[in-house]
Design a protein around this motif. Structure first.
Motif, PDB file in Angstrom:
ATOM      1  N   GLN A  78      83.680  38.388  20.508  1.00 34.91           N
ATOM      2  CA  GLN A  78      84.720  37.543  20.470  1.00 34.91           C
ATOM      3  C   GLN A  78      84.291  35.941  20.421  1.00 34.91           C
ATOM      4  N   ALA A  79      83.234  35.785  20.787  1.00 29.99           N
ATOM      5  CA  ALA A  79      82.499  34.365  20.780  1.00 29.99           C
ATOM      6  C   ALA A  79      81.986  34.203  19.259  1.00 29.99           C
ATOM      7  N   GLU A  80      81.849  35.098  18.616  1.00 30.68           N
ATOM      8  CA  GLU A  80      81.396  35.078  17.085  1.00 30.68           C
ATOM      9  C   GLU A  80      82.858  34.935  16.284  1.00 30.68           C
ATOM     10  N   ARG A  81      83.862  35.374  16.763  1.00 25.17           N
ATOM     11  CA  ARG A  81      85.143  35.157  16.294  1.00 25.17           C
ATOM     12  C   ARG A  81      85.524  33.721  16.316  1.00 25.17           C
ATOM     13  N   GLU A  82      84.895  32.939  17.405  1.00 21.48           N
ATOM     14  CA  GLU A  82      85.163  31.705  17.780  1.00 21.48           C
ATOM     15  C   GLU A  82      84.403  30.550  17.069  1.00 21.48           C
ATOM     16  N   GLY A  83      83.410  31.198  16.365  1.00 13.81           N
ATOM     17  CA  GLY A  83      82.631  30.447  15.707  1.00 13.81           C
ATOM     18  C   GLY A  83      80.958  30.362  16.250  1.00 13.81           C
ATOM     19  N   ALA A  84      80.536  31.147  17.173  1.00 16.05           N
ATOM     20  CA  ALA A  84      79.333  31.333  17.690  1.00 16.05           C
ATOM     21  C   ALA A  84      78.423  31.846  16.815  1.00 16.05           C
ATOM     22  N   LYS A  85      77.288  31.644  16.816  1.00 13.52           N
ATOM     23  CA  LYS A  85      76.063  32.424  16.198  1.00 13.52           C
ATOM     24  C   LYS A  85      75.218  33.039  17.002  1.00 13.52           C
ATOM     25  N   VAL A  86      75.347  34.547  17.002  1.00 11.86           N
ATOM     26  CA  VAL A  86      74.493  35.167  17.923  1.00 11.86           C
ATOM     27  C   VAL A  86      73.817  36.373  17.235  1.00 11.86           C
ATOM     28  N   PHE A  87      72.499  36.410  18.012  1.00  9.49           N
ATOM     29  CA  PHE A  87      71.289  36.868  17.383  1.00  9.49           C
ATOM     30  C   PHE A  87      70.707  37.872  18.735  1.00  9.49           C
ATOM     31  N   ASN A  88      70.524  39.011  18.550  1.00 13.58           N
ATOM     32  CA  ASN A  88      71.118  39.724  17.365  1.00 13.58           C
ATOM     33  C   ASN A  88      72.547  39.837  17.522  1.00 13.58           C
ATOM     34  N   ARG A  89      72.870  40.295  16.172  1.00 13.69           N
ATOM     35  CA  ARG A  89      74.343  40.148  16.166  1.00 13.69           C
ATOM     36  C   ARG A  89      74.935  41.479  17.278  1.00 13.69           C
ATOM     37  N   PRO A  90      76.135  41.215  18.107  1.00 16.38           N
ATOM     38  CA  PRO A  90      76.462  42.076  19.014  1.00 16.38           C
ATOM     39  C   PRO A  90      77.098  43.376  18.388  1.00 16.38           C
ATOM     40  N   GLN A  91      77.631  43.333  17.275  1.00 18.60           N
ATOM     41  CA  GLN A  91      78.221  44.499  16.791  1.00 18.60           C
ATOM     42  C   GLN A  91      76.921  45.438  16.244  1.00 18.60           C
ATOM     43  N   ALA A  92      75.926  44.770  15.736  1.00 19.35           N
ATOM     44  CA  ALA A  92      74.645  45.604  15.558  1.00 19.35           C
ATOM     45  C   ALA A  92      73.787  46.051  16.669  1.00 19.35           C
ATOM     46  N   LEU A  93      74.167  45.484  17.621  1.00 21.43           N
ATOM     47  CA  LEU A  93      73.589  45.863  19.009  1.00 21.43           C
ATOM     48  C   LEU A  93      74.182  47.369  19.601  1.00 21.43           C
ATOM     49  N   ARG A  94      75.540  47.171  19.352  1.00 16.74           N
ATOM     50  CA  ARG A  94      76.363  48.328  19.758  1.00 16.74           C
ATOM     51  C   ARG A  94      76.178  49.648  18.796  1.00 16.74           C
ATOM     52  N   GLU A  95      75.714  49.221  17.639  1.00 13.43           N
ATOM     53  CA  GLU A  95      75.686  50.368  16.533  1.00 13.43           C
ATOM     54  C   GLU A  95      74.434  50.802  16.391  1.00 13.43           C
ATOM     55  N   HIS A  96      73.412  50.396  16.912  1.00 15.99           N
ATOM     56  CA  HIS A  96      71.996  50.755  16.932  1.00 15.99           C
ATOM     57  C   HIS A  96      71.619  51.208  18.459  1.00 15.99           C
ATOM     58  N   PRO A  97      71.894  52.343  19.122  1.00 19.72           N
ATOM     59  CA  PRO A  97      71.166  52.593  20.557  1.00 19.72           C
ATOM     60  C   PRO A  97      69.895  53.216  20.185  1.00 19.72           C
ATOM     61  N   GLU A  98      68.984  52.559  20.853  1.00 19.01           N
ATOM     62  CA  GLU A  98      67.644  52.579  20.371  1.00 19.01           C
ATOM     63  C   GLU A  98      66.998  53.813  20.076  1.00 19.01           C
ATOM     64  N   LYS A  99      67.315  54.859  20.879  1.00 21.00           N
ATOM     65  CA  LYS A  99      66.610  56.056  20.601  1.00 21.00           C
ATOM     66  C   LYS A  99      67.419  57.037  19.435  1.00 21.00           C
ATOM     67  N   LEU A 100      69.020  56.756  19.438  1.00 20.59           N
ATOM     68  CA  LEU A 100      69.648  57.185  18.510  1.00 20.59           C
ATOM     69  C   LEU A 100      69.513  56.711  17.078  1.00 20.59           C
ATOM     70  N   ALA A 101      69.265  55.321  17.008  1.00 22.04           N
ATOM     71  CA  ALA A 101      69.098  54.759  15.842  1.00 22.04           C
ATOM     72  C   ALA A 101      68.133  55.339  14.860  1.00 22.04           C
ATOM     73  N   ILE A 102      67.106  56.276  15.269  1.00 21.80           N
ATOM     74  CA  ILE A 102      66.218  56.737  14.289  1.00 21.80           C
ATOM     75  C   ILE A 102      66.940  57.938  13.578  1.00 21.80           C
ATOM     76  N   LEU A 103      68.063  58.390  13.932  1.00 22.95           N
ATOM     77  CA  LEU A 103      68.732  59.510  13.205  1.00 22.95           C
ATOM     78  C   LEU A 103      68.891  59.163  11.643  1.00 22.95           C
ATOM     79  N   GLU A 104      69.045  58.010  11.514  1.00 23.63           N
ATOM     80  CA  GLU A 104      69.743  57.576  10.344  1.00 23.63           C
ATOM     81  C   GLU A 104      68.519  57.614   9.203  1.00 23.63           C
ATOM     82  N   PHE A 105      67.335  57.639   9.888  1.00 24.26           N
ATOM     83  CA  PHE A 105      66.259  57.814   8.865  1.00 24.26           C
ATOM     84  C   PHE A 105      64.968  59.099   9.188  1.00 24.26           C
ATOM     85  N   PRO A 106      65.800  60.149   8.793  1.00 24.06           N
ATOM     86  CA  PRO A 106      65.031  61.384   9.279  1.00 24.06           C
ATOM     87  C   PRO A 106      63.881  61.736   8.654  1.00 24.06           C
TER      88      PRO A 106
END
Length: 319
Positions: free
Chosen positions: A104-132
């Motif tokens: 929501q802060a990003e929608r208002e103009g905030a610059k967030v690192f790492n991007r919160p959507q990317a944090l949600r989409e890359h659970p740290e153990k499961l993210a490896i499944l994309e790269f078998p």
């Protein structure tokens, strides 16, 4: 620039090894203004913007009393030049809710690192499944029969919870299958929780390597976290010994493959965990090992990170 660090309590920092502190120190050396808050300090109300009860701090030369508080104020996240999400795991519901507030802060103009959507989409153990092609034999399940069949096939396996950190809850079951049922029942909560099972990688004796990606580019040195005293876990939190070393050819290959992909998704800083030539985790929440690598090699990781942060903020300001 004004930089807001969303982090764990400042008084818990171990400044001799904390990577967030290394970022702060480098940013302060360039004249940037440091602000800090914890996730529970972030609020949103209808008709207003996302704000955080924040502390402006300056750094001291003392290892214990390492900061001085200059002021406390409710700050709109969009008023900051950059917001750095550096809260340590676990990635629990409260962490998830914080990422939604940051979106929501990003929608208002905030610059967030790492991007919160990317944090949600890359659970740290499961993210490896994309790269078998880069990973060990892996099973994700809560089914007991599937776990037993995986062990029967691979004979020497590792079982771990998906929400663990610092090596917590990791078990090895060897060829004899001793305690497999009990371990699997405990980790899955009798089939109610999904876990990860992987083939054991003998290369762990040489360390679980942390390879850092900064804006998609690999840091040329990894920190190999080497198990000690008969442990199977190399995590520093589990007593592993950290030894910095140049990236191997396979480390470079994995890092160069993943780097541009992850950077394009808004992941400015990523920590890849590699055992031998196999990728085991993709850490995106608060990757560490800055100071260990810098202290042992002289390659200034924090300097490179703040360079990348300044460049990323400048890019977003031009858009």
């Amino acid at each position: 620039m004004k930089l807001l660090f969303v982090a764990d309590p400042l008084d818990t920092f171990k400044t001799h090894k904390d990577s967030t502190f290394a970022m702060m120190r480098e940013a302060a050396s360039r004249g940037h203004e440091l602000w800090a808050c914890e996730p529970q300090d972030i609020v949103w109300r209808r008709g207003e913007v996302v704000q955080a009860r924040s502390r402006r701090i300056t750094l001291t030369s003392d290892a214990i009393d390492w900061y001085e508080e200059q002021e406390v104020a409710n700050m709109a996240l969009a008023s900051m030049d950059g917001v750095l999400m550096r809260k340590d795991p676990p990635f629990d519901p409260e962490y998830l809710y914080t990422t939604h507030l940051l979106t929501q802060a990003e929608r208002e103009g905030a610059k967030v690192f790492n991007r919160p959507q990317a944090l949600r989409e890359h659970p740290e153990k499961l993210a490896i499944l994309e790269f078998p092609l880069h990973i060990a034999p892996t099973l994700v399940t809560r089914d007991m029969d599937a776990i037993r069949a995986f062990h029967a096939e691979h004979r020497d396996i590792i079982l771990k919870p998906l929400d663990g950190m610092g090596g917590m809850g990791i078990f090895r079951v060897r060829d004899d299958g001793l305690n497999l049922g009990s371990i699997a029942e405990t980790l899955t909560n009798n089939g109610q929780q999904t876990i990860m099972v992987q083939g054991f990688l003998p290369a762990i004796v040489d360390g679980d390597k942390r390879v850092l990606l900064i804006d998609g580019e690999p840091v040329p040195y990894a920190l190999a976290r080497i198990p000690q005293g008969g442990e199977v876990r190399g995590n520093l939190a589990a007593g592993g010994k950290g030894v910095a070393q140049a990236l191997s050819d396979s480390d470079w290959a994995i890092a160069r493959h993943l780097g541009p992909i992850l950077a394009a998704r808004g992941l400015l800083l990523v920590g890849l965990d590699i055992i031998g030539d196999r990728l085991t985790e993709i850490n995106v929440t608060s990757p560490t090992c800055f100071q260990e690598i810098t202290d042992q090699t002289g390659w200034n990781v924090a300097q490179r990170f703040v360079d990348a942060l300044e460049a990323a903020i400048a890019r977003q300001q031009r858009q």
